[in-house]
Every structure is written in structure tokens, then in C-alpha cells.
Design an enzyme around this catalytic site. Sequence first.
Site, PDB file in Angstrom:
ATOM      1  N   GLY A  15      76.036  31.604  38.693  1.00 36.08           N
ATOM      2  CA  GLY A  15      77.314  32.296  38.821  1.00 36.08           C
ATOM      3  C   GLY A  15      78.068  32.292  37.512  1.00 36.08           C
ATOM      4  O   GLY A  15      78.885  31.412  37.250  1.00 36.08           O
ATOM      5  N   TYR A  16      77.754  33.255  36.680  1.00 38.80           N
ATOM      6  CA  TYR A  16      78.367  33.313  35.354  1.00 38.80           C
ATOM      7  C   TYR A  16      79.275  34.529  35.212  1.00 38.80           C
ATOM      8  O   TYR A  16      80.480  34.435  35.165  1.00 38.80           O
ATOM      9  CB  TYR A  16      77.262  33.371  34.283  1.00 38.80           C
ATOM     10  CG  TYR A  16      76.867  32.038  33.743  1.00 38.80           C
ATOM     11  CD1 TYR A  16      76.844  30.907  34.561  1.00 38.80           C
ATOM     12  CD2 TYR A  16      76.509  31.890  32.406  1.00 38.80           C
ATOM     13  CE1 TYR A  16      76.482  29.676  34.050  1.00 38.80           C
ATOM     14  CE2 TYR A  16      76.140  30.661  31.900  1.00 38.80           C
ATOM     15  CZ  TYR A  16      76.133  29.553  32.713  1.00 38.80           C
ATOM     16  OH  TYR A  16      75.771  28.347  32.206  1.00 38.80           O
ATOM     17  N   GLU A  41      68.612  30.234  28.491  1.00 37.23           N
ATOM     18  CA  GLU A  41      68.411  31.536  29.102  1.00 37.23           C
ATOM     19  C   GLU A  41      67.936  32.546  28.055  1.00 37.23           C
ATOM     20  O   GLU A  41      67.049  33.352  28.304  1.00 37.23           O
ATOM     21  CB  GLU A  41      69.708  32.031  29.755  1.00 37.23           C
ATOM     22  CG  GLU A  41      69.517  33.373  30.451  1.00 37.23           C
ATOM     23  CD  GLU A  41      70.802  33.932  31.054  1.00 37.23           C
ATOM     24  OE1 GLU A  41      71.888  33.611  30.537  1.00 37.23           O
ATOM     25  OE2 GLU A  41      70.699  34.705  32.016  1.00 37.23           O
ATOM     26  N   GLU A  60      74.196  43.370  20.867  1.00 36.78           N
ATOM     27  CA  GLU A  60      75.302  43.358  19.900  1.00 36.78           C
ATOM     28  C   GLU A  60      75.949  41.979  19.818  1.00 36.78           C
ATOM     29  O   GLU A  60      76.288  41.506  18.736  1.00 36.78           O
ATOM     30  CB  GLU A  60      76.344  44.418  20.284  1.00 36.78           C
ATOM     31  CG  GLU A  60      75.889  45.850  20.034  1.00 36.78           C
ATOM     32  CD  GLU A  60      74.794  46.319  20.994  1.00 36.78           C
ATOM     33  OE1 GLU A  60      74.679  45.771  22.116  1.00 36.78           O
ATOM     34  OE2 GLU A  60      74.020  47.227  20.619  1.00 36.78           O
TER      35      GLU A  60
END
Lengths: 396, 378
Positions: free
Chosen positions: A132-133, A249, A380
Amino acid sequence: MDALEAFRRDTRAWLEANCPKEMRSPIRGDGEICWGGRNWTFQSDAQRVWLERMAARGWTVPAWPKAYGGGGLSHEEVKVLKEEMAAIRARSPLESFGIWMLGPALLAFGSEEQKKQYLPPIARGEIRWCQGYSEPNAGSDLASLQTKAEDGGDHFIVTGSKIWTSYADKADMIFCLVRTDPAAPKHLGISFILFDMTWPGVSTKPITLISGKSPFCETFFDGVKVPKANLVGTLNRGWDIAKYLLTHEREMIGGGAGGLLGGRSPGQVAADEIGLDATGRLDDAFLRTDTARAEVDALAFALTMARYKDEAAAGGRGVGDKSSVLKYYGTELNKRRYELMMRLAGHGGLEWEGARSNDGELPRAWLRTKANSIEGGTSEVMLDIVAKRLLDLPSA
Amino acid sequence: MLVLNEDQRMLQDAARGFVQEKSPVASLRKLRDQHVADGFDRALWRDMADMGWAGVLVPEEAGGLGFGYVGAGLICEEMGRTLAASPFLSTAVMAATALSRAGTPAQKDRWLPAIAAGEAIIATAVDEGRKHNPAKTALKAEASGNGFKLSGEKIQVADGHVADAILVAARTAGTPGEKDGISLFLIDPKTRGLSTERVATLDSRGAARLTFDDVQVTGADLVGELDQGLGLIEIVLGAGRAGLAAELTGNAQETFGRTVAYLRERKQFGRTIGAFQALQHRAAHLFCEIEIARSAVLSALQALDRDPADAALSVSLAKAKAADVARLAAQEAIQMHGGIGMTDAIDIGLFAKRMQVAAELYGDADFHADRVALARGF
């Protein structure tokens, strides 16, 4: 014989005896991955047996300490294990966000009780986690998240929503970034908490993407009561954990290479499907040129991942900010790979429904890769991190 | 492990310190402005030999260091950072590879200790046409007396104008394009019928155009097996290609480092230009590309140390990637330096010129990407 060679010999023999035949072919697509969890249904006996045997040795998470369900292997031994698995094309017995992200974060920041409680079930594939980010209005500006966790005495009361929560509809638990101090500067009021997806107040809704299928969900929290014991690390210092975890990640996303290729490079797929001319070259000059350059980059990129891991192991630290290099380059490369796959499939890549194309597996995978350079921090943002942290260029 | 060991790190530090002090870019500028015909500084080459570099690949029993290809590549990389000109690649890398692998006992005795001592310069002559292609060797070697008569031409022979001996690829059988029928000879450049023309090159160094007009050689001048020389040539070229790839990454790292430093100091529109995201992203992208190239180069050098005959894919991967990346680094360096990047007064142009030579020599990025593709089955 040195110890590592002995380990290799034993590992080879064990894999040969214990890896079921059905588990010795590359995973083609999401449907064949073993994710585990409370509600998991194994696709075959072989898949179940393979997970059980590997978990019993701690080899689903070979580098974790044995006390927490891991294999306690050294960096070199993990490499040997991976090489030996690759040699017989053994599938990964278990994939999960628990292994990739939460586990490393708990090992670094969790209390002893938390490690004992949460890590072994991850290693055995019993509990499936989601992340849950991101939030609807935060996106790449992750630290501006608004989901709040208010103090309720011995517990927090969590209210808000998360987006792009992969597999939230299938997960048992969530690791979640929440705002615990709305008055503090945005990085300093965030905490990292764990809770169960079945608890009152939690609901999820799938998101449909241009690929038509996706693991992504929206997740809503309506006054969810979370015991304070489920806070990881220090209150309001969750950003440190978030950053640590994002590094893992990014390494993982950067390293993930196209499931549909079955371990082959686009050039090898092209050779099979388009054919070669009399000189042994792909019978399509433009496609061959682009494919060859992508092949060069893919091989050199794989070496760079290996080099960073070797350097990190030699220096006794993690990959750190260089994970941004891997995330940026790996995901851009994966997009190129699927552009090539679509070009070489030609008309064969245009079917969207129907059994022959497995419901348009290739074009859906192609569309799915477009998210690679957005999820986990956009390309980016990765270039910003490289510019600021690795090149020390000034801020605007 | 794709990391340097302790000895290799020490060699790298020593090499960096040495070239920065004894052969900064200003030295190359001086060679150019004074039109030094050798294209390098002989005193500097003696100093390099004193450091043991000339014998980096010569076995210890022949007076060398036997340090291997990773060591040789580290030296090339550091030379790439300061554009240090020397016969290191032609002699210490390529000729040492050829002779230590395939030289006759007499050839080894005569040349290996001399190479290690920095007393002999040996060039390798392969190319004849516009684009590198060893299998297309056409220079003819016809049986004559107890040996062969060579006729034909070689171009762009690096250090050929200063060589004490020249390794020449010649066709003893078959027709250009065939893999069989090529042999390698080690000959004296003063042999009758061989004329050597010095060609001043783009990178302010020197190369030679060699014309063979019935040059008589003997069977004793043959290196390796008759008609089966292409395999050996490929190994020698592999060493040279990996050295050039290492040099190209050094070249790219240096121009990139100078560019980033410039981005940090140059002000325009009231701010430091390094704060502009358009430039930051290009610089960050280039950094990633250089990282990728460096991994490929280290892997190729390690592959050569394991077995030079089995390193072709790794070497081509490194040369293809390093050449493309060094080209991008040179272009971005000029562009981000703006107008001043085009002037002769700053060094960026010198790096760009050497990049072009090193990228083209022994196969450009296209040549090597083609080889990677073939090795990967397409």
C-alpha cells in the site's frame, strides 16, 4: 574440492532428485506463477510439491537467516543455487511481494517478534502480501500521501485509499505507508504499518488497464483498527523503510524480463518464427539490426546487474541508489523487447480474443510493459535520482 | 565475480597515477603540435616498460608480468582517460598474445623478452579495405623457394610506421571471404619489396600503409599453422578489441566526468545549467549507458583470461557497446559544452577524434553487433 564446489555438487544432486519434471520449463505468463497465500489453489501437484520441498530447505528465500525460514546461504552459494536451478530450467517455486520487498524491510527494520511472526509464513508461501504505497493524488510524488493513521490509544485508526495495489484482491495482508503526523514536513510524518486485508473497513476494487487484464486494484480504508504492535520501525520514520524497500522493488522491476519469451531473447524468438537467410542472419534486415542492438544491451545489462550485486556483496552493503540505474535501464529495455516482439509477430500479434492467441496474450503483455517505466517510480524520477544522488547535479 | 581483486585494484591505482602525471592530455597536444613523427613519446614508453606494462601479457619466464587481460584492460582504460599514446595495444597486448600463444621457440626467444623490456615494437597488419573484415584478407602469399612471396597492400596498421617487426595476415590459399587459407607471418619491415608509408591519423597518432611487392619470406617466418591462421588472428584481434573497448570506456568516462563538472559550474539564464532537467536527464541516461558498457568490458577481459579462444561473444559485446557509448559520450560532451566544446582549446575534441579511431579499428559497433547476433542464433 573447495566448499563451494561441494555445495554445487550437493545442490545439483538435490535439485535433480527433488524438482518435479513439470517444474522444469520456463514460466510463460502470470498464470503459471506460484504466489501462495491463505486462499491459494495450486495449479498442479507438482507445483505444490516443489514449493513444499524448497520451503523445507529454506530455499524459497535462500539468503535469509535459517531462524526465519531462510536457507542461510552466502552470496556465492545463492549464486550457485540460481545457476544450478537455471541449468535444469527449474521454475521459481514461489514469487511474492513478501519475498521481494517486505521480507528485506523486516530483516532490516523489524523487531525480533515481527521477524519471527511474519517471515517464516512468507518463506513457506502461507501468507500473501500486497503493497500500500501509491495514492490517487500522489503518484510518483509518493511522500505526499494522505492516508492517515490516527492515534486510538493502543491502536491506529486508518482512513484513506491506495491505488495500484497489485493483487490486493488476492492478498492476505498489506504493508502500508500512512501519515501519522500531518503537521510534520512530508517525509517526516510517515509510518510503516502492517495489517490484515480481512479486517473490518478494508475493501478493494480491480482497475482495468489498456491491456484489458491487470493485477492492479484500488484499496479503501474506512476506519481500520490496527494494533500499534503492527508498526514497523520508529513512528514517523517510515520513509526510511519506504526508501529501502523501493530500492529492492527497483532492482526487481529492472531485472524482470518478459515472461512470454520463455527464457529466449527476441532474437532467438525471431530466428524461430521468421527464419534465417543463407548466411545465418535473420531474414529481415531492419528488424535484425534493431534486435541485435537490443540483444547487446540486454546482455550488457544482465552483466551490470550481476556486477552491482557482486560489488554490493564485496563491500558488504546493498545496491543503494544504483538501483535507479537498474530500474530505468531494465524497464526501458523491457519495453523495447516487447516492441520487437510485436513487430516480429506482425499480424499474429493483432488477435485480442480467442483460444489460438490465448486471448491475445502477446498484445496484452506488450501493453502491460508500458506501465514498467511508470510503476515503482517513473523513468523520469529514476533519472532525477541518478542526476541528483549519483552525479550530484544541483537542484532547480 | 565481476569485481576487481586486490592486485588489480592496485594496478589500476598505479596506472591512473602514472598516466595522469606522466601523460596528461597536454602531452598528446604537444605530440600533435610538434608533428612528432613517431606519434608517441619514446621516453614515456620506456617509463611504461619500467612499470612492467610492456610485459603485462608476457609470461613471467620470458621476463614479463603475466598479469593477464584484466590487468591489460585496466591500463588501456586509464590510457583512454588521458589519451596516452603508446605502442601498448599493438605490442604489449596483441603481439604478446600472438607470440606467446603461437610463436615458434625461436620467435618466442627472439621477441617476447624484447617486448617485455619495451625494446621491440610489433604491429599487426590485417585490414585492406574500407571496413574491417579479416576473412576477406586478399594479400597474396605464393609459394616461392623455401617460403612465400607476398604481394598486396595493408592499410591503417597501427604503429606500423615505427614497428621492429610486423605480423601480417596473408592469403596462402583460397579466395577472399573464405575462412581457410589465411596465414600469419612475422616479418622485418626492412625486407626488400616492402614499403612503409606513414599516415598521420585523426587522433594525432600514426599508422602505416604497407605495400608488398614480391616480398620474400621464409617458412620460419610463419606464426601458427599454415592456412589455418584465421583462428589465431581472431584471438589476437580479440585481445586488441577488448583493449580498445576498455580504452573507449575510459574515454567515455573522462568526457562524461568533464561534462558533469561543466554542468555544475557553467551559468546561463541566471542558473547553473546542471539544474536544468533537460540536461540532467541526458546526463543521467549517459551515466547509465556507461555503467552498462563497463560491465561488458570487465566481463570480456575476464573471459579472455579464462580462455581467449572462447571469448569472442564477450569481446564483441564489449566492443559493440563501448563504441556506441563512447560515441554518445563524445556527442553529448560537445553539445553540453556548447560552442566552447567545438574549439580546439579544450580537450573534448581530442577525445572525440580518438574515439572515432578506436571505435572503427578492428570492427565498428555494427560489425560486432552482427557477431553478437550470429552467436546468439540470428
